[in-house]
Design an enzyme around this catalytic site. Structure first.
Site, mmCIF file in Angstrom:
data_model
loop_
_atom_site.group_PDB
_atom_site.id
_atom_site.type_symbol
_atom_site.label_atom_id
_atom_site.label_comp_id
_atom_site.label_asym_id
_atom_site.label_seq_id
_atom_site.Cartn_x
_atom_site.Cartn_y
_atom_site.Cartn_z
ATOM 1 N N ARG A 89 -16.742 -5.651 13.970
ATOM 2 C CA ARG A 89 -17.478 -4.508 14.503
ATOM 3 C C ARG A 89 -16.575 -3.289 14.627
ATOM 4 O O ARG A 89 -16.997 -2.154 14.439
ATOM 5 C CB ARG A 89 -18.066 -4.872 15.870
ATOM 6 C CG ARG A 89 -19.184 -5.909 15.804
ATOM 7 C CD ARG A 89 -19.746 -6.170 17.194
ATOM 8 N NE ARG A 89 -20.842 -7.136 17.157
ATOM 9 C CZ ARG A 89 -20.703 -8.430 17.322
ATOM 10 N NH1 ARG A 89 -19.499 -8.941 17.508
ATOM 11 N NH2 ARG A 89 -21.739 -9.238 17.288
ATOM 12 N N ASN A 121 -23.162 -0.508 15.988
ATOM 13 C CA ASN A 121 -21.844 -1.085 16.277
ATOM 14 C C ASN A 121 -20.695 -0.241 15.741
ATOM 15 O O ASN A 121 -20.852 0.421 14.724
ATOM 16 C CB ASN A 121 -21.765 -2.491 15.679
ATOM 17 C CG ASN A 121 -22.424 -3.515 16.583
ATOM 18 O OD1 ASN A 121 -22.273 -3.464 17.795
ATOM 19 N ND2 ASN A 121 -23.143 -4.448 15.985
ATOM 20 N N PRO A 122 -19.527 -0.281 16.416
ATOM 21 C CA PRO A 122 -19.236 -1.026 17.640
ATOM 22 C C PRO A 122 -19.870 -0.344 18.851
ATOM 23 O O PRO A 122 -19.540 0.799 19.172
ATOM 24 C CB PRO A 122 -17.712 -1.033 17.721
ATOM 25 C CG PRO A 122 -17.300 0.184 16.935
ATOM 26 C CD PRO A 122 -18.316 0.384 15.856
ATOM 27 N N ASP A 124 -19.964 -0.467 22.171
ATOM 28 C CA ASP A 124 -19.291 0.047 23.364
ATOM 29 C C ASP A 124 -18.566 1.357 23.074
ATOM 30 O O ASP A 124 -18.621 2.309 23.860
ATOM 31 C CB ASP A 124 -18.308 -0.999 23.898
ATOM 32 C CG ASP A 124 -18.991 -2.325 24.176
ATOM 33 O OD1 ASP A 124 -19.884 -2.351 25.040
ATOM 34 O OD2 ASP A 124 -18.668 -3.322 23.509
ATOM 35 N N ARG A 152 -27.359 -15.331 23.737
ATOM 36 C CA ARG A 152 -26.826 -16.375 22.854
ATOM 37 C C ARG A 152 -26.079 -17.442 23.667
ATOM 38 O O ARG A 152 -26.220 -18.651 23.429
ATOM 39 C CB ARG A 152 -25.879 -15.754 21.832
ATOM 40 C CG ARG A 152 -26.561 -14.902 20.778
ATOM 41 C CD ARG A 152 -25.569 -14.059 19.996
ATOM 42 N NE ARG A 152 -26.207 -13.377 18.874
ATOM 43 C CZ ARG A 152 -25.686 -12.331 18.247
ATOM 44 N NH1 ARG A 152 -24.529 -11.822 18.648
ATOM 45 N NH2 ARG A 152 -26.327 -11.785 17.228
#
Length: 318
Positions: A89, A121-122, A124, A152
């Site tokens: 990512r 992405n990424p 954050d 997940r």
């Protein structure tokens, strides 16, 4: 929910179009605008979705352009360069930063009041970049964070224990990516703290079980990308969940990408941390108790992202 709610999705690729379909199925908004550089793709998606209105919820759905961002309650940005097989990512960073510069230079002309939800992405780092590019209050820029990772994580635990994933209460925090942190110390099933569970208990996980579940969680996206080229179903559901929390002012606690300031010694970075999400965006970042090891790993995750952020040149820095 407001009397009239409007969602704009920028980017009609696999994630954006699947999210738009999820919005229709859930009846999340009265108005849905799809914006994409490929106008034909946006129009095709809008037409396809409109053909299902009889079988779903009343909604106005159309392909638009940046002026249509006006009066939107939520602007969801899924546009960006696609993650390639074998590519991390973080490798996407510079390619997507330039795309976001272009998007925000246009969107801000028409809407500075919306909640912005970032999914590219990424995530954050791009949430951090979005805060800097928009100069909006930090709480109104939300990234999808580790909500999908946590889903997940809980699914894999539920598979191991053969129970409903909705009965598993656990989370992944930190980066949505390779340095993400499993919070084993807070994992519980029906109030049973997993770390205190007896070895004979159904809720028990061995050290080997935990490592296997963590690796499967962390590498899930790579596995899916290798098999079918992209992930989009579960992330679309994650985005829809965040939109529900915002539009319904639900005050839901979700592990989203939030700007951190003096959070356990972490400053000026965006990470996935459980936060109260409502009509005003991120209303509070929760100071959750972590083990010494988990706190150390979270700081390492923050440090890794900050190293990449340091490589970004934003327009104001030129």
């Amino acid at each position: 929910m407001n009397n009239h709610s409007k969602i704009v999705v920028i980017g009609s690729g696999a994630v954006g179009s699947t999210f738009a379909y999820t919005v229709l199925l859930k009846g999340l908004a009265n108005e849905l605008v799809i914006i994409d550089k490929n106008r034909d793709k946006a129009e095709g998606d809008a037409l396809d979705l409109n053909h299902g209105l009889l079988l779903a919820q009343p909604m106005k759905i159309y392909a638009g352009d940046y002026p249509d961002c006006k009066n939107a309650d939520i602007i969801v940005i899924t546009a960006g360069a696609a993650q390639r097989p074998g590519e991390t990512r973080l490798d996407l960073l510079q390619r997507n930063v330039s795309i976001f510069q272009e998007i925000f230079s246009e969107v801000m002309k028409y809407n500075q009041e919306a909640i912005f939800l970032i999914a590219a992405n990424p995530v954050d780092i791009l949430t951090y970049v979005s805060i800097k590019l928009s100069n909006l209050p930090k709480e109104r820029i939300i990234g999808s964070g580790t909500l999908l990772d946590s889903a997940r994580f809980r699914y894999l635990i539920s598979e191991k224990m053969n129970i409903d994933p909705r009965s598993v209460h656990g989370m992944i925090i930190g980066e949505h990516g390779d340095s993400e942190v499993p919070v084993w110390s807070l994992l519980n099933i029906a109030g049973i703290n997993q770390e205190k569970a007896d070895a004979a208990s159904r809720c028990y996980l061995s050290t080997e079980d935990k490592e296997k579940i963590y690796q499967q969680t962390k590498n899930a996206a790579y596995q899916i990308i290798e098999k079918k080229g992209a992930t989009y179903y579960a992330i679309a559901l994650s985005l829809a969940r965040i939109c529900e929390a915002v539009l319904g002012d639900q005050k839901s606690i979700l592990p989203v990408s939030a700007y951190l300031s003096n959070y356990k010694g972490i400053d000026d970075v965006v990470l996935g941390i459980p936060s109260v999400v409502g009509r005003n965006g991120i209303e509070e970042v929760l100071d959750i108790p972590l083990s010494e090891k988990e706190e150390k790993l979270l700081k390492q995750s923050a440090d890794q992202l900050k190293r990449f952020i340091a490589q970004i040149t934003l327009p104001s820095e030129k």
